[in-house]
Design a protein around this motif. Structure first.
Motif, PDB file in Angstrom:
ATOM      1  N   THR A  64     -12.094   5.068  39.172  1.00  0.00           N
ATOM      2  CA  THR A  64     -12.153   6.117  40.189  1.00  0.00           C
ATOM      3  C   THR A  64     -12.136   5.470  41.568  1.00  0.00           C
ATOM      4  OG1 THR A  64     -14.579   6.134  40.355  1.00  0.00           O
ATOM      5  CG2 THR A  64     -13.564   7.551  38.663  1.00  0.00           C
ATOM      6  N   THR A  77     -19.986   9.338  48.105  1.00  0.00           N
ATOM      7  CA  THR A  77     -19.828  10.719  47.644  1.00  0.00           C
ATOM      8  C   THR A  77     -19.300  11.601  48.773  1.00  0.00           C
ATOM      9  OG1 THR A  77     -21.622  10.469  46.049  1.00  0.00           O
ATOM     10  CG2 THR A  77     -21.015  12.709  46.653  1.00  0.00           C
ATOM     11  N   GLY A 103     -15.803  11.574  47.201  1.00  0.00           N
ATOM     12  CA  GLY A 103     -16.122  12.253  45.961  1.00  0.00           C
ATOM     13  C   GLY A 103     -17.228  11.560  45.195  1.00  0.00           C
ATOM     14  N   ALA A 104     -17.457  12.012  43.984  1.00  0.00           N
ATOM     15  CA  ALA A 104     -18.586  11.534  43.196  1.00  0.00           C
ATOM     16  C   ALA A 104     -18.421  10.081  42.786  1.00  0.00           C
ATOM     17  CB  ALA A 104     -18.765  12.401  41.954  1.00  0.00           C
TER      18      ALA A 104
END
Length: 207
Positions: A84, A193, A197-198
């Motif tokens: 990610t 985050t 994003g996470a």
């Protein structure tokens, strides 16, 4: 103890890691050239044979650790499209966070000559936060081209926010940490985050 006159492979790194161990174990007040060479198991004059003094040594230690993290950041393009975006950024951010013992940074900040040496090295082109920021920006640009970031994402500002915050935490954590307050890793995860994003689960192993 190494015999006098015998070349020691990677002597700089040996002295640097010895200094980090001394600071971690005994605090910044214990960092002397004698303490470093004793910890490294080398001749007492080894540090002064390679550095002008303790201030230059501390400045070079910080520059070396920044350069090491810059090299890791330069490898970010190999991660494009993998895992990610948040996880990849967090890995580099945490590597920067731990690149230099905050106590060593605090020591340098109390020794003007050491701070000056570090600043002059960075101004002369030694890899540092600017190189890391550029690498993060290039990585984010590549991820944006793949569609893993919004087309309108401001990659340069994202990189600046991430690297700048980590720089601030690294410089101030030792001296301004509030007991019971959030740890730098937690703050960094929150920032990632917010930016992209996470991130990975909180218990993900640190690099």
């Amino acid at each position: 103890m190494s015999p006098r006159g015998v070349a020691i492979p990677d002597l700089r790194e040996r002295l640097f890691t010895a200094a980090e161990r001394v600071v971690a174990r005994e605090g910044t007040s214990a960092l002397t050239s004698r303490a470093v060479t004793t910890e490294a198991g080398v001749a007492k004059g080894a540090l002064h044979a390679h550095f002008a003094g303790l201030d230059e040594f501390v400045g070079e230690l910080i520059l070396d650790r920044y350069a090491r993290t810059a090299r890791q950041a330069a490898e970010l393009p190999s991660l494009v499209g993998r895992d990610t975006v948040a996880g990849n950024l967090l890995t580099v951010a945490l590597a920067l966070m731990t690149s230099v013992d905050p106590a060593v940074v605090a020591l340098a900040m109390t020794r003007p000559a050491a701070s000056l040496h570090t600043r002059q090295g960075l101004e002369a082109g030694a890899p540092g936060f600017s190189a890391i920021q550029d690498a993060v920006t290039a990585y984010l640009d590549a991820e944006r081209r793949l569609g893993r970031l919004p087309a309108a994402a401001d990659t340069a500002t994202t990189a600046l926010a991430l690297v700048g915050t980590v720089h601030h935490l690294l410089m101030t954590h030792t001296m301004t940490r509030t007991p019971g307050g959030p740890e730098p890793r937690e703050i960094t995860e929150r920032l990632v985050t917010l930016l992209v994003g996470a991130p990975p689960p909180h218990d993900a192993p640190a690099p």
